[in-house]
Design an enzyme around this catalytic site. Structure first.
Site, PDB file in Angstrom:
ATOM      1  N   ALA A  63       0.847  -1.193   0.000  1.00 15.67           N
ATOM      2  CA  ALA A  63       0.000   0.000   0.000  1.00 15.67           C
ATOM      3  C   ALA A  63       0.884   1.246   0.000  1.00 15.67           C
ATOM      4  CB  ALA A  63      -0.896  -0.008   1.225  1.00 15.67           C
ATOM      5  N   GLY A 108       0.737  -5.103   0.948  1.00 18.22           N
ATOM      6  CA  GLY A 108      -0.404  -5.221   0.040  1.00 18.22           C
ATOM      7  C   GLY A 108      -0.037  -5.866  -1.290  1.00 18.22           C
ATOM      8  N   GLU A 111      -0.240  -9.413  -0.557  1.00 16.94           N
ATOM      9  CA  GLU A 111      -1.661  -9.732  -0.347  1.00 16.94           C
ATOM     10  C   GLU A 111      -2.393  -9.848  -1.692  1.00 16.94           C
ATOM     11  OE1 GLU A 111      -1.834  -6.483   2.526  1.00 16.94           O
ATOM     12  OE2 GLU A 111      -2.711  -7.868   3.966  1.00 16.94           O
ATOM     13  N   GLU A 131       4.412  -4.843   7.514  1.00 12.74           N
ATOM     14  CA  GLU A 131       3.591  -3.775   8.110  1.00 12.74           C
ATOM     15  C   GLU A 131       3.899  -3.523   9.574  1.00 12.74           C
ATOM     16  OE1 GLU A 131       2.476  -6.121   6.039  1.00 12.74           O
ATOM     17  OE2 GLU A 131       0.901  -5.334   4.724  1.00 12.74           O
TER      18      GLU A 131
END
Ligand code: 2MC
Length: 257
Positions: A63, A108, A111, A131
């Site tokens: 992200a 992300g 993910e 993270e």
């Protein structure tokens, strides 16, 4: 599209994450455009397999952290939800998806790769959920999908340390399906995708549904779904073609009907 490039090469549909100077960090715009790109390929009967990869040296470094400064409690929840819902959507599309991991797949980015059906990685790639080092934790489904792929022990190790692992180690623990040198990555992925593209689409869609939904059901419910689905595959022309081709000792030509 500003953040992705979509390339149709029937029967394959390629999606390139395209913010190479930000290591393909996933912002709100990319979440929106990925959904559009996927939908374009889902609607296109000529596209049988969707491949997601990154332009530049990363698949995706996760992200977009530069957006985090603006988030408050409510908008953080909404941002995580929108990313996570995209991953849920990708996991459940009825065409096969492949993440071609050309470099870093972090946060992300990993993910997103985990939401795909198959992961093929370059030897040079590194994977991780870092993270925790930002004082947060994975927010696009990682806490749930990693444990299902590699088991609780390894998943906790990766999330609690935030350490990156090399592609070979990811293959050893079942996080990626196949590892090849970067120079061969595109060709190997194309070969794999072409194999999937020849399979009967109704069987493909039902296998995905049974695995993705079945994993969270009591086993008897999943087993019953499997038996019921047989009623669907046996009503297809592809089932007749597959069985006849075997009996006639020829290669089946599936039509998706
Ligand atoms: C779903 C959630 C919550 C999340 O994904 S949270 C994010 C999790 N991801 C991360 O923490 C990884 C962050 N990135 C990194 O640690 C490092 O960039 C790597 C991947 C180790 C690569 O390091 P390097 O090769 O030295 O490249 P680096 O110079 O850091 O990155 C190139 C550029 O991309 C930028 N960048 C890299 N990852 C980014 C990210 N996730 N968000 C925004 N910008 C990012 C980075 O700031 C740099 O910008 P600039 O050129 O303006 O300095």
């Amino acid at each position: 599209m500003e953040t992705i490039v979509v390339k149709k090469e029937a029967p394959l549909g390629w999606i390139y994450l395209n913010r190479p100077d930000r290591l393909n960090a996933i912002n709100q715009q990319m979440i929106k455009e990925l959904r559009q790109g996927i939908d374009e390929f889902l609607a296109d009967q000529e596209v049988k397999v969707i491949i997601i990869t990154g332009n530049g040296k990363a698949f995706s470094a996760g992200a977009d952290i530069s957006q985090f400064k603006e988030l408050n409690g409510y908008t953080a929840w909404q941002f995580a939800k929108s990313g996570r819902e995209l991953m849920d959507y990708i996991e459940n599309v009825n065409k096969p998806t492949i993440a071609m991991i050309n470099g870093y797949a972090l946060g992300g980015g990993l993910e997103l790769a985990m939401a795909c059906d198959i992961r093929i990685a370059a030897e040079e790639a590194q994977l991780g959920l870092p993270e925790i080092n930002l004082g947060i934790y994975p927010g696009f489904g990682g806490t749930q999908r990693l444990v299902r792929l590699v088991g609780k022990g390894k998943a906790l190790e990766m999330m609690l340390t935030g350490d990156r692992i090399p592609a070979k180690e990811a293959e050893r623990i079942g996080l990626v399906n196949k590892v090849v040198p970067l120079a061969n990555l595109e060709q190997e992925t194309r070969n794999f995708a072409m194999k999937l593209a020849e399979k009967p689409p109704v069987s493909v869609a039902l296998i995905k549904l049974l695995v993705n939904q079945g994993i969270d059901l009591p086993i008897l419910a999943g087993l019953n779904m499997e038996s019921l689905g047989w009623g669907v595959v046996f009503s297809t022309e592809d089932e007749k073609e597959g069985v006849n081709a075997f009996l006639e000792k020829r290669k089946a030509q599936f039509k998706g009907k």
